[in-house]
Design a protein around this motif. Structure first.
Motif, short mmCIF file in Angstrom:
data_model
loop_
_atom_site.label_atom_id
_atom_site.label_comp_id
_atom_site.label_asym_id
_atom_site.label_seq_id
_atom_site.Cartn_x
_atom_site.Cartn_y
_atom_site.Cartn_z
N THR A 1 -40.71 -43.99 7.84
CA THR A 1 -41.13 -43.06 6.78
C THR A 1 -40.32 -42.50 5.83
O THR A 1 -40.50 -42.47 4.42
CB THR A 1 -41.99 -41.80 7.20
OG1 THR A 1 -41.05 -41.06 8.29
CG2 THR A 1 -42.89 -42.09 8.09
N VAL A 2 -38.82 -42.29 6.00
CA VAL A 2 -37.92 -41.66 5.24
C VAL A 2 -37.65 -42.73 3.91
O VAL A 2 -37.83 -42.66 2.85
CB VAL A 2 -36.56 -41.31 5.94
CG1 VAL A 2 -35.69 -41.12 4.89
CG2 VAL A 2 -37.07 -40.16 6.96
N LEU B 1 -39.00 -41.85 11.71
CA LEU B 1 -38.38 -41.53 10.62
C LEU B 1 -37.80 -42.59 9.99
O LEU B 1 -37.87 -42.55 8.53
CB LEU B 1 -37.03 -40.66 11.14
CG LEU B 1 -37.21 -39.31 11.42
CD1 LEU B 1 -36.07 -38.46 11.90
CD2 LEU B 1 -37.95 -38.47 10.09
N VAL C 1 -37.12 -41.54 16.05
CA VAL C 1 -36.26 -42.08 15.23
C VAL C 1 -36.96 -43.38 14.67
O VAL C 1 -36.82 -43.52 13.37
CB VAL C 1 -35.21 -42.67 16.06
CG1 VAL C 1 -34.14 -43.44 15.21
CG2 VAL C 1 -34.23 -41.54 16.38
#
Lengths: 172, 383, 196, 417
Positions: free
Chosen positions: D37-38, D34, D31
């Protein structure tokens, strides 16, 4: 960790093999670069970020590009398909190579106590330490290499100056 | 000056003892962003250096001369618009001049003035946009070009008002012009001409001192004086090489002897000179326009007798100083309503003779601006 | 108007065409005359402005002449066809001109001397005359087609040139073109008619 | 519960979200990855869309035009329209091309372009990958883009593409040197390759900690490297070299449209072309982000404290606002340059890199060293600043004069009598 290591080493081995086997020179170079990148990944796994960065900067960014540039200047990028090197006794060669490799690695394999201790915690590969090492015990080596590279650079410059131009200068 | 013709140079490819390079042959055009239309250059490159360049054209060839030989004299007038579609007014004038010379027609005073005004306006818009296109070839993403186009719009509006068409004007007639100027036209023209120097000042401050333009244009594509004369180069390209030859001064056709203007001359003959000569010629054109607008008389503008006439067997070569160079028409009449021979001497076409000489040994990027500085329009090159 | 007498005096084979005020130069002398015109200090014709080919068909003129005895007699005057190349020379140095030079040759085998070795500016125009009229220029360094494509066989500016009627395909032929198209592509033309 | 700090709101939210996953460390790591990076993958294409619109509008204004005005108010939906058009276009691959390399090239360009964003500190505690060797990793991964351009140029089997590829390699390799060397000065002065440390070094902590509001405000500005002689020169060298590194005007020779059509992009169409286009802009953001970090104080801006907080590190305006403001300001300068300058020629370009920027960058390193050791008066570089500035100015003049041949000059024109 193990999974990443396996994937990266698989990529490294396969791309290295391809780099040797491919007949198209540009493809071979590109796979060689893939090998370099995979190697950089392995360095990162060992927490040697600096080494990984340098690996990419020097080998992918400079050496690989240089090779590509040299290939661009050659006449034939693709190898002649008809002309195959006939390999006799490839198996024997493979066996011989394996034997040599094993002999070289045998002492290391025998000496290592399994399971391996994690290496990561024992070393501190900081850039500062690296720099201090370069500056203190290896200063002379560094200087010599620097001198050598400078000489090479100057030589390249001398070669690059075309004689055509110098003739013109003589005339004028 | 008793030399033989100046032959095309040969570029020697440097080959050391063991360093061999391949020549890269590329075909620039007919679809290429920089060739100003459907023009093709067969270029051989040694690295980035041009070692051979052959111009290839004819993609727009429609045999204009043959068409003209099968129609009446007046019927060719609209076709002349399509030669150099940037300068239809001067094309009309050159053709009318040749026919008048052959048939011995006189032109009313007012029509002569209108012709001068139209020709100089044409020169202004042609030179302005050429300089714009040249900077576009230099990679200036169109900014100076769009400034030039803005000025060109004002002039094209004037053309539209007078002739009904912005580009294909078809305005001149044998012995005058088609119709008189609409009322208010001269005042508007005066305004445009008075505003033009401000644009010129802006343009010059932005461009002439620019370090990149200086370094890319100076000593690039040098056209020596002797070669320019020998190769029949005309127009701004010739004067940039330092030859004082302006047909407005030499032939004094029309009423050009009444105006006070000067002929700017270059010294080196490179792209920068060709670029600057055009800027300076625009200033002179503004001068002529101001004088012409101040002194234009009233009176008839055409000779109604000279419509569909049948000239006596004769031949004539009429030429004017077009914006791109000497535009000439060679006409031979055999006494029928159609010309026996109708030949155009297109300046863009002949100026391309020396393209290879100017580009050899230069970089490929220079070839593009050398071509841009010659100023060609493919409608005229291919006819 | 430039005084042409010195040229005529120096080169006797050169004729003067009074109607056009042009010099008719034989091919053998063309280069020499042009070179002399270019270099002579009184002329200095250093600038070849215009080069044009001219094609004239042979004319057969029939005129009825009343004889003294009252009968009509047909007189046939034949004028042979010719192929000419016309050069307009000017002087940039002395700013005068033009002197018109003509080289006259036959329509059947049109060969003239190229003046490109003297005037580089004639290069493309002579190529154009070669391309459109089929006039061979002897001594031209690079005599190739210039406006038409290399595979083109005919010379379109000749007076007796007949346009091949299958030359251009029209998507919707009409009038005269339709008639021609029918002869060449009977099926294609009917199908386009059906389609329209 | 700590009082709300607008500056650290996102960081606190992330930590709060992650705190639920304390008992599942593997999930927490995923998580966390993510979460870091997201946003990068979401924000930067958005920035790209805004920049294309800005560029088209800005260029239009420079050129007396209106620019996009049909799609939405002020043409703001133009990027969306462009994107849809690109996606729907046919992907044409030349028959003779090397299909694999042709396909991989945009990917190879795209991956490092996004990866290098992760070493940029967008705010305090807001860096996707806090690595010890941030700057060198940035340069290393950035150099991979050369490879992508080469692949595109070579695999297209088009002579224009090949020329573009050759030019790109020569140019990018040459300009990497002044780029890195001007960055080296900063690294030398900071003593670290870590981007967060480089930003922190540019903040005068004793000023920020003081009770004077004005000093606090200035404390995050006055220390920027760009205000030192070596930093100023370095910033200019870095900016010019970065223009060449990302093929922006006036160094856009690899895709010089008037000479070699579109260079390595000639045979690309549809989505691959869009990827190329986007990667170039993302690289532009990245390199502008790096020059912001190295020379313009990164995320630091005027230090205004929220009235409800006593924490000296609390900020009313979050740092990433300043970061993006600076990055976009640099983008706008690039657009301005594109609308104004003509393109250089190949030999001029190389000469400019090797004969002008490189010696200047090396000189800058010496000046940086001098500045570092020059005596100070109450911490103020009274000796280092003026002398450093003088030396940099003199070397600029000297190297400039040495390079300027006698050939280019304004000319005088004469009129025929």
């Amino acid at each position: 960790m193990i999974i990443t290591f396996s994937i990266l080493s698989a990529i490294a081995v396969i791309s290295a093999l391809l780099a040797v086997r491919l007949r198209n020179l540009v493809h071979a170079t590109l796979t060689l670069m893939a090998f370099f990148v995979a190697l950089a990944g392995l360095f990162i796994l060992l927490m040697a970020e600096f080494l990984a960065a340098v690996q990419i900067l020097v080998y992918v960014g400079a050496v690989g590009i240089l090779i590509l540039f040299a290939i661009m200047l050659t006449q034939q990028v693709t190898g002649n398909v008809k002309e195959h090197i006939e390999a006799h006794g490839a198996l024997w060669g493979l066996a011989g190579a394996t034997a040599v490799l094993l002999t070289l690695l045998l002492p290391a394999i025998l000496k290592t106590a399994l399971p391996l201790q994690p290496v990561v915690e024992t070393i501190d590969p900081s850039v500062r330490a690296l720099g201090l090492n370069l500056m203190a015990p290896y200063t002379i080596a560094l200087q010599v290499i620097a001198l050598l590279l400078t000489a090479a650079l100057l030589g390249a410059v001398v070669i690059a100056i075309s004689p055509e131009k110098s003739e013109e200068e003589k005339k004028s | 000056m008793s030399t033989e013709t100046i032959a095309p140079r040969e570029y020697q490819i440097y080959s050391g003892d063991d360093l061999r390079t391949n020549v890269l042959e590329i075909s620039m055009g007919p679809q290429h962003p920089s060739t100003h239309g459907v023009f093709r250059m067969d270029v051989s490159l040694d690295g980035e250096t041009v070692v051979k360049l052959k111009p290839v054209f004819g993609y727009l060839h429609r045999n204009h001369e043959k068409i003209a030989e099968t129609t009446s004299y007046l019927g060719s007038m609209p076709y002349t618009d399509r030669l150099d579609y940037f300068c239809s007014m001067t094309n009309n004038w050159a053709y009318a001049l040749a026919v008048e010379k052959m048939a011995g027609l006189a032109v009313p005073e007012r029509a002569e003035y209108i012709r001068v005004i139209m020709a100089e306006l044409t020169r202004l818009q042609n030179h302005a946009s050429l300089v714009g296109f040249l900077t576009n070839d230099l990679g200036a993403s169109g900014t100076p070009l769009l400034y030039a186009i803005r000025e060109r719009e004002h002039i094209l509006d004037l053309f539209e008002w007078a002739s009904g068409a912005r580009m294909m004007c078809n305005y001149m007639r044998f012995g005058g012009v088609r119709n008189d100027l609409p009322s208010g036209w001269l005042a508007q023209c005066k305004k445009v001409v008075d505003d033009f120097p401000a644009f010129m000042d802006e343009f010059e401050t932005l461009l002439t001192g620019n370090e990149i333009i200086l370094s890319r244009c100076q000593n690039v594509g040098v056209l020596p004086r002797d070669l320019a004369i020998n190769a029949s180069i005309t127009g701004p390209c010739l004067r940039a090489s330092g030859v004082d030859y302006d047909l407005r001064k030499v032939d004094k056709y029309g009423i050009y002897d009444r105006f006070d203007f000067k002929v700017p001359l270059g010294s080196v003959g490179d792209c920068y000179d060709r670029f600057m000569i055009r800027l300076l010629e625009m200033r002179e054109s503004v001068k002529i326009l101001k004088q012409a607008l101040a002194t234009i008389p009233e009176g008839p503008v055409n000779d109604s007798k000279a419509r569909n006439f049948r000239p006596k067997p004769a031949e004539a070569y009429g030429r004017i100083e077009g914006p791109k160079g000497e535009l000439g028409f060679y006409l031979v009449s055999d006494g029928t309503p159609k010309p026996h021979r109708y030949h155009v001497r297109p300046p863009s076409f002949i100026n391309l003779t020396v393209l290879e000489d100017m580009c050899l040994g230069q970089k490929i990027a220079d070839a593009v601006i050398v071509l841009g500085s010659i100023d060609i329009v493919l409608g005229e090159v291919d006819r | 108007m430039i005084d042409l007498a010195p040229i005529l005096a120096k080169f006797p084979p050169v004729k003067h065409d009074a109607a056009a005020n042009a010099l008719i130069v034989p091919q053998a002398l063309a280069l020499e005359v042009a070179k002399w015109l270019r270099d002579d200090p009184a002329y200095r014709m250093d600038y070849a402005s215009n080069v044009a080919g001219v094609d004239t068909l042979p004319v057969e003129k029939k005129t009825k002449v009343k004889q003294p005895d009252g009968t009509d007699k047909e007189i046939v005057t034949k004028k042979p066809g010719s192929m000419e190349v016309v050069y307009h020379l000017y002087s940039m140095a002395l700013k005068h001109g033009p002197i018109t030079i003509k080289q006259v040759t036959t329509r059947e085998n049109p060969v003239v001397t190229s003046l490109t070795p003297i005037y580089r500016g004639a290069e493309f125009q002579e190529r154009e005359a070669f391309d459109l009229y089929g006039i061979q220029f002897e001594g031209h360094p690079d005599l190739r087609r210039i406006l038409m494509w290399d595979e083109f066989k005919d010379f379109p500016m000749r007076k007796d040139y007949v346009e091949p009627d299958d030359y251009e395909y029209e998507p919707t032929p009409h009038d005269a073109v339709l008639a021609k198209a029918k002869a060449h592509y009977p099926k294609a033309s009917t199908s386009t008619e059906a389609a329209s | 519960m700590t009082p709300i700090n607008p500056d650290q709101l996102i960081v606190q939210l992330t930590q709060w979200a992650l705190s639920f996953l304390d008992s599942y460390p593997l999930v927490a790591v995923l998580v966390a990855i993510l979460l870091s990076t997201v946003p990068l993958i979401a924000v930067f294409p958005g920035c790209f869309a805004i920049t294309t619109w800005l560029e088209r509008k800005g260029l239009a204004r420079i050129q007396n035009r209106i620019g996009p005005n049909r799609t939405g108010p002020l043409g703001i939906l133009q990027p969306a329209a462009d994107g849809i058009k690109m996606l729907l276009k046919e992907d044409i691959v030349p028959k003779t091309s090397d299909r694999l390399a042709h396909f991989l090239a945009p990917v190879v360009l795209m991956v490092p372009a996004f990866t290098i964003l992760s070493v940029l500190p967008f705010n305090r505690n807001m860096i996707p990958a806090a690595v010890d060797t941030g700057v060198i990793l940035f340069f290393a991964l950035g150099s991979v883009s050369t490879l992508a351009v080469f692949m595109a140029g070579w695999s297209s089997r088009n002579k224009y593409s090949l020329l573009g590829g050759m030019r790109a390699i020569a140019q990018m390799v040459s300009y990497e040197l002044p780029l890195v060397l001007s960055g080296v000065t900063v690294i030398m002065m900071t003593g670290s390759l870590d981007t967060t440390k480089i930003v922190a070094q540019q903040q005068l902590s004793e000023w920020i900690q003081s009770s004077n509001a004005g000093l606090q405000c200035l404390g995050q500005i006055i220390g920027w490297n760009v205000f030192t002689p070596w930093g100023f020169a370095g910033f200019l060298i870095f900016f010019v070299a970065s223009l060449a590194e990302i093929n922006r005007c006036p160094f856009d020779l690899p895709e010089a449209d008037s000479e070699i059509v579109a260079g390595h992009l000639t045979e690309y169409s549809g989505f691959k072309y869009a990827l190329f286009f986007m990667s170039e802009y993302v690289s532009a953001f990245a390199i502008n982000g790096l020059s912001t970090t190295l020379f313009l104080g990164g995320w630091s801006g005027p230090n205004i404290r929220p009235p409800w907080s006593d924490d000296p590190n609390a900020l009313l305006i979050p740092g990433f606002v300043w970061f993006f403001a600076k990055m976009f300001a640099l983008m706008l300068v690039m657009i301005w340059i594109r609308g104004t300058l003509p393109r250089l020629r190949v030999d001029h370009l190389m000469g400019f890199a090797w004969k002008f920027l490189l010696p200047l960058a090396i000189m800058n390193i010496f000046v940086g060293g001098f500045y570092y050791y020059a005596p100070r008066w109450h911490g103020i570089p009274v000796v280092g600043w003026p002398i450093g500035f003088l030396v940099m100015y003199l070397s600029y003049e000297c190297i400039g004069r040495l390079n300027r041949g006698p050939k280019t000059a304004q000319r005088v024109y004469h009129y025929a009598s």
